[in-house]
Design a protein around this motif. Structure first.
Motif, PDB file in Angstrom:
ATOM      1  N   ALA A 292       0.778  -1.255   0.029  1.00  0.00           N
ATOM      2  CA  ALA A 292       0.169  -0.228  -0.118  1.00  0.00           C
ATOM      3  C   ALA A 292       0.819   1.244   0.121  1.00  0.00           C
ATOM      4  CB  ALA A 292      -0.915  -0.052   1.280  1.00  0.00           C
ATOM      5  N   ASN A 293       1.914   1.252   0.811  1.00  0.00           N
ATOM      6  CA  ASN A 293       2.685   2.551   0.797  1.00  0.00           C
ATOM      7  C   ASN A 293       3.638   2.574  -0.257  1.00  0.00           C
ATOM      8  OD1 ASN A 293       2.470   2.655   3.653  1.00  0.00           O
ATOM      9  ND2 ASN A 293       4.601   2.031   4.346  1.00  0.00           N
ATOM     10  N   ASN A 294       3.933   1.561  -1.058  1.00  0.00           N
ATOM     11  CA  ASN A 294       4.559   1.638  -2.414  1.00  0.00           C
ATOM     12  C   ASN A 294       3.840   2.161  -3.354  1.00  0.00           C
ATOM     13  OD1 ASN A 294       6.808   0.765  -1.114  1.00  0.00           O
ATOM     14  ND2 ASN A 294       6.900  -1.247  -1.889  1.00  0.00           N
ATOM     15  N   LEU A 295       2.370   1.923  -3.399  1.00  0.00           N
ATOM     16  CA  LEU A 295       1.600   2.359  -4.455  1.00  0.00           C
ATOM     17  C   LEU A 295       1.437   3.811  -4.166  1.00  0.00           C
ATOM     18  CD1 LEU A 295      -1.581  -0.222  -4.535  1.00  0.00           C
ATOM     19  CD2 LEU A 295       0.059   0.543  -6.310  1.00  0.00           C
ATOM     20  N   ALA A 296       1.285   4.241  -3.064  1.00  0.00           N
ATOM     21  CA  ALA A 296       1.175   5.620  -2.591  1.00  0.00           C
ATOM     22  C   ALA A 296       2.450   6.512  -2.770  1.00  0.00           C
ATOM     23  CB  ALA A 296       0.564   5.767  -1.213  1.00  0.00           C
ATOM     24  N   ALA A 297       3.547   5.669  -2.695  1.00  0.00           N
ATOM     25  CA  ALA A 297       4.936   6.529  -2.613  1.00  0.00           C
ATOM     26  C   ALA A 297       5.333   7.102  -3.976  1.00  0.00           C
ATOM     27  CB  ALA A 297       5.870   5.561  -2.095  1.00  0.00           C
ATOM     28  N   THR A 298       6.027   8.316  -3.891  1.00  0.00           N
ATOM     29  CA  THR A 298       6.435   8.827  -5.046  1.00  0.00           C
ATOM     30  C   THR A 298       7.887   8.489  -5.254  1.00  0.00           C
ATOM     31  OG1 THR A 298       6.558  10.968  -3.837  1.00  0.00           O
ATOM     32  CG2 THR A 298       4.488  10.793  -5.314  1.00  0.00           C
ATOM     33  N   SER A 299       8.563   8.347  -3.925  1.00  0.00           N
ATOM     34  CA  SER A 299       9.887   8.303  -4.087  1.00  0.00           C
ATOM     35  C   SER A 299      10.438   6.887  -4.122  1.00  0.00           C
ATOM     36  CB  SER A 299      10.282   9.249  -3.198  1.00  0.00           C
ATOM     37  OG  SER A 299      10.056   9.088  -1.824  1.00  0.00           O
ATOM     38  N   ARG A 300      10.883   6.550  -2.796  1.00  0.00           N
ATOM     39  CA  ARG A 300      11.748   5.472  -2.421  1.00  0.00           C
ATOM     40  C   ARG A 300      10.728   4.289  -1.870  1.00  0.00           C
ATOM     41  NH1 ARG A 300      17.389   6.677   0.589  1.00  0.00           N
ATOM     42  NH2 ARG A 300      17.404   4.660   0.165  1.00  0.00           N
ATOM     43  N   SER A 301      10.943   3.163  -2.206  1.00  0.00           N
ATOM     44  CA  SER A 301      10.080   2.020  -1.613  1.00  0.00           C
ATOM     45  C   SER A 301      10.368   1.778  -0.377  1.00  0.00           C
ATOM     46  CB  SER A 301      10.285   0.725  -2.643  1.00  0.00           C
ATOM     47  OG  SER A 301      11.621   0.191  -2.254  1.00  0.00           O
ATOM     48  N   THR A 302       9.158   1.279   0.392  1.00  0.00           N
ATOM     49  CA  THR A 302       9.477   1.070   1.833  1.00  0.00           C
ATOM     50  C   THR A 302      10.501   0.085   2.101  1.00  0.00           C
ATOM     51  OG1 THR A 302       6.973   1.282   1.780  1.00  0.00           O
ATOM     52  CG2 THR A 302       8.075  -0.101   3.712  1.00  0.00           C
ATOM     53  N   VAL A 303      11.371   0.202   3.267  1.00  0.00           N
ATOM     54  CA  VAL A 303      12.033  -0.544   4.004  1.00  0.00           C
ATOM     55  C   VAL A 303      11.762  -1.024   5.030  1.00  0.00           C
ATOM     56  CG1 VAL A 303      13.430   1.231   4.867  1.00  0.00           C
ATOM     57  CG2 VAL A 303      14.348  -0.806   4.454  1.00  0.00           C
ATOM     58  N   THR A 304      11.861  -2.571   5.325  1.00  0.00           N
ATOM     59  CA  THR A 304      11.235  -3.206   6.578  1.00  0.00           C
ATOM     60  C   THR A 304      12.527  -3.544   7.604  1.00  0.00           C
ATOM     61  OG1 THR A 304       9.612  -4.014   5.335  1.00  0.00           O
ATOM     62  CG2 THR A 304      10.057  -4.987   7.408  1.00  0.00           C
ATOM     63  N   VAL A 305      12.284  -3.257   8.536  1.00  0.00           N
ATOM     64  CA  VAL A 305      13.380  -3.586   9.713  1.00  0.00           C
ATOM     65  C   VAL A 305      12.784  -4.833  10.791  1.00  0.00           C
ATOM     66  CG1 VAL A 305      14.775  -2.817  11.621  1.00  0.00           C
ATOM     67  CG2 VAL A 305      14.511  -1.197   9.657  1.00  0.00           C
ATOM     68  N   ILE A 306      13.272  -5.868  10.903  1.00  0.00           N
ATOM     69  CA  ILE A 306      12.850  -6.844  11.728  1.00  0.00           C
ATOM     70  C   ILE A 306      13.297  -6.801  13.008  1.00  0.00           C
ATOM     71  CG2 ILE A 306      12.419  -9.282  11.805  1.00  0.00           C
ATOM     72  CD1 ILE A 306      11.593  -9.323   8.826  1.00  0.00           C
ATOM     73  N   ASP A 307      12.839  -6.721  14.055  1.00  0.00           N
ATOM     74  CA  ASP A 307      13.570  -7.145  15.309  1.00  0.00           C
ATOM     75  C   ASP A 307      13.161  -8.538  15.662  1.00  0.00           C
ATOM     76  OD1 ASP A 307      14.513  -6.769  18.152  1.00  0.00           O
ATOM     77  OD2 ASP A 307      13.065  -5.740  18.812  1.00  0.00           O
ATOM     78  N   ALA A 308      13.975  -9.515  15.471  1.00  0.00           N
ATOM     79  CA  ALA A 308      14.085 -10.898  16.058  1.00  0.00           C
ATOM     80  C   ALA A 308      14.004 -11.343  17.337  1.00  0.00           C
ATOM     81  CB  ALA A 308      15.058 -11.559  14.968  1.00  0.00           C
ATOM     82  N   PRO A 309      13.744 -12.388  17.736  1.00  0.00           N
ATOM     83  CA  PRO A 309      13.631 -12.987  19.042  1.00  0.00           C
ATOM     84  C   PRO A 309      14.971 -13.781  19.026  1.00  0.00           C
ATOM     85  CG  PRO A 309      12.553 -14.521  17.626  1.00  0.00           C
ATOM     86  CD  PRO A 309      12.553 -13.425  16.628  1.00  0.00           C
ATOM     87  N   PRO A 310      15.175 -13.715  20.383  1.00  0.00           N
ATOM     88  CA  PRO A 310      16.492 -14.414  20.812  1.00  0.00           C
ATOM     89  C   PRO A 310      16.508 -15.941  20.257  1.00  0.00           C
ATOM     90  CG  PRO A 310      15.555 -13.979  22.901  1.00  0.00           C
ATOM     91  CD  PRO A 310      14.466 -13.357  21.801  1.00  0.00           C
ATOM     92  N   GLY A 311      17.725 -16.478  20.322  1.00  0.00           N
ATOM     93  CA  GLY A 311      17.751 -17.934  20.143  1.00  0.00           C
ATOM     94  C   GLY A 311      17.843 -18.206  18.792  1.00  0.00           C
ATOM     95  N   CYS A 312      18.121 -19.503  18.307  1.00  0.00           N
ATOM     96  CA  CYS A 312      18.272 -20.144  16.959  1.00  0.00           C
ATOM     97  C   CYS A 312      17.139 -21.004  16.497  1.00  0.00           C
ATOM     98  CB  CYS A 312      19.781 -20.659  16.970  1.00  0.00           C
ATOM     99  SG  CYS A 312      21.058 -19.567  18.076  1.00  0.00           S
TER     100      CYS A 312
END
Lengths: 293, 295
Positions: B162-182
């Motif tokens: 939705a952001n990218n459709l509305a955006a005029t400039s750069r596309s959305t970047v996503t940052v993920i905060d992951a859980p601990p462990g493996c």
């Protein structure tokens, strides 16, 4: 037999540091367990000897016999975990996505899928450098079923305590509130909660206290890094009072903690044995003050 | 572009790094911050804004229509998780054991097992200028962690589109905060990221767990770099690990009581400590360079 597990919700609050420090000055024979099977650390401080490793098989994984496969695709469409894909003309499983339900094998009309047990991890039975039997584990890379592996560590720990005639089990718990945390807390006599005086620590402790209410076992609390955030600390103390959880001791934020890890020593093995009185008091409380019901 | 922040060990500073990166990215472009530590989500504590709403996450749970059931026992037999118990007069279901595989629904010979749902948690949304924080929050007592992580990611994909459709400039970047462990939760969180930043600390615990998560990411064929937090002088153990493993070390944040205090209080590092802003910006630029490199 008394079983006490050190839990925190949040990671990095000092569970292993304090479990090791308590082990180092234990006033009675104990058996130790590390239930953080994704990323076990207790053995790094307790440097156990006489380790005996066992394979732990749990869950299942499909194996494809491509010779009889008619490429009907029913396995892939039945898999809700989207773990089966066509790669280079052959169906194959993404082991990290597979939950081991075995539905693919049951719907395959060609009978070319069989389920095999998967190696989930290893359990290790050893003796800590303080002479205490200890059990820990290592989950295989990216595996499911860490809860089952925790349960296995708990079983081995209890067996070990019984066979050695030891009445006290101290468990280093995993972070979080999910399967491993629930498996680590099941059937223990008390929780030793390790809270961190910060917004995240207070938030996570509150959820851990909520989870504990479902089990109903008694709990006591240690506040670590107590001087970092007065507001959070006050919130933790107030919450503990409301829940009738005694706060046994508070410890400051200090570079001494990571430094002790770097030196491979428990807190009380550092020069001048810092916090020794507080740690002794925690032991006295665990043994005497109804915390162990 | 998706950047995941993971680390194996708990308390190494994943949330501090993820919130700082999201804040800096949002100065330039639409940014999504996903808190996928759904057992103990904390990223929202760093943003002083109320949840704009939360959406229930439900997963499939079977329901047995007793009037059609002839107690043949197939559902119990096919359930690998022992979530169904067929008694002479009814079928018992243990929702907490069910993994929503739908085997019982698909294989019941008389069609008596049907799809229903159970609630496992919520996705909370917090909206700031150019930054949306999506928090997965597991219901206490539930264990369907990977399913909730998938739900937050799916929600994020919709939002990014939705952001990218509305955006005029750069596309959305996503940052993920992951859980601990493996284990499965961490794997589910970082799966599909363009780059994973592994935060670690120079202690034997930090290094041990860094090694485990690195092995995990290699098995998943995910690219990663290392960010050293709580760095101290005269300890180059993480640097040596990175050289030996041929992994890029993209920066170091010093062990510092001001940083510890700011984090404990839920302050965003670039705002709370002005000296940290250029340091974090440099780290972000290196992350972006690595993330863009491979595609």
């Amino acid at each position: 037999m008394k079983r006490i597990v050190v839990m925190s919700g949040k990671g990095g609050t000092g569970k292993t540091t304090f479990t090791a420090a308590l082990a180092a000055i234990a006033p009675l024979p104990i058996v130790l367990a590390d239930c953080d099977v994704d990323a076990a650390n207790l053995h790094l401080l307790l440097r156990p000897v006489a380790a005996q490793q066992q394979r732990f098989l749990a869950g299942a994984l499909p194996v494809f016999d491509s010779r009889s496969c008619s490429h009907c695709g029913m396995c892939a469409s039945a898999c809700v975990f989207e773990a089966i894909t066509l790669r280079h003309g052959q169906y194959a499983v993404d082991a990290a996505a597979c939950e081991g339900c075995g539905i693919c094998a049951r719907v395959c009309p060609d009978g070319c899928i069989s389920m095999t047990q998967r190696l989930t991890g290893h359990t290790i039975e050893a003796v800590s450098r303080f002479g205490q039997p200890m059990v820990y584990a290592q989950l295989c890379v990216g595996q499911e079923n860490s809860g089952k592996l925790v349960t296995r560590v708990r079983q081995l720990t209890d067996e070990r305590a019984r066979s050695e005639g030891v009445d006290f089990v101290l468990v280093d718990g995993p972070p979080g509130l999910g399967c491993p945390a629930i498996a680590a807390m099941s059937g223990v006599d008390a929780l030793l909660l390790l809270a961190e005086a910060g917004a995240a620590g207070a938030h996570d402790l509150a959820r851990m206290i909520e989870l504990r209410a479902r089990f109903g076992m008694p709990a006591a609390c240690i506040v670590n890094k107590a001087d970092l955030d007065a507001v959070s600390r006050a919130g933790i103390l107030e919450r503990c009072e409301r829940e009738e959880i005694p706060v046994l001791a508070e410890f400051p934020w200090s570079p001494l903690f990571p430094e002790s890890l770097r030196q491979g020593r428990t807190l009380t093995e550092m020069p001048e044995a810092p916090f020794r009185a507080s740690l002794d008091f925690i032991w006295t409380s665990l043994l005497n003050h109804g915390v162990t019901s | 572009m998706t950047i995941a922040v993971a680390g194996g060990k708990g308390g190494v500073g994943k949330t501090m790094v993820a919130t700082s990166l999201a804040l800096l990215l949002a100065r330039e472009q639409d940014t999504l911050l996903l808190d996928l530590d759904v057992e103990e989500p904390n990223a929202h504590l760093f943003f002083d804004v109320r949840s704009a709403g939360s959406e229930e996450v439900r997963v499939m749970l079977p329901r047995v229509e007793e009037e059609y059931c002839d107690r043949c026992g197939v559902c119990q037999d096919v359930c690998a998780f022992h979530a169904l118990l067929v008694l002479p007069d009814r079928v018992l279901l243990f929702p907490e054991l069910c993994k929503s595989c739908r085997g019982c629904v698909v294989l019941c010979p008389v069609g008596a097992v049907v799809d229903d749902t159970k609630r496992i948690g919520v996705v909370e949304e917090r909206i700031l200028p150019r930054l949306t924080v999506l928090t997965g929050r597991l219901d206490v007592g539930c264990t369907d962690v990977p399913a909730l992580i998938r739900a937050v990611k799916s929600r994020a994909r919709t939002q990014a589109a939705a952001n990218n459709l509305a955006a005029t400039s750069r596309s959305t970047v996503t940052v993920i905060d992951a859980p601990p462990g493996c284990a499965c939760a961490a794997v589910e969180a970082v799966r599909g990221a363009d780059l994973t930043v592994l935060v670690t600390e120079p202690t034997p615990f930090g290094l041990h767990d860094l090694d485990l998560i690195a092995q995990t990411l290699r098995a998943l064929q995910q690219r990663f770099v290392v960010l050293l937090n709580k760095a101290v002088p005269h300890d180059d153990s993480v640097q040596r690990w990175c050289e030996a493993e041929r992994v890029a070390l993209i920066g170091a944040i010093p062990l510092d009581d001001d940083v510890a205090r700011a984090c404990a209080r839920g302050w965003l590092l670039p705002h709370a400590l002005p000296w940290s802003a250029p340091l974090l910006l440099g780290i972000l630029q290196r992350i972006e360079a690595f993330a863009e490199e491979q595609v």
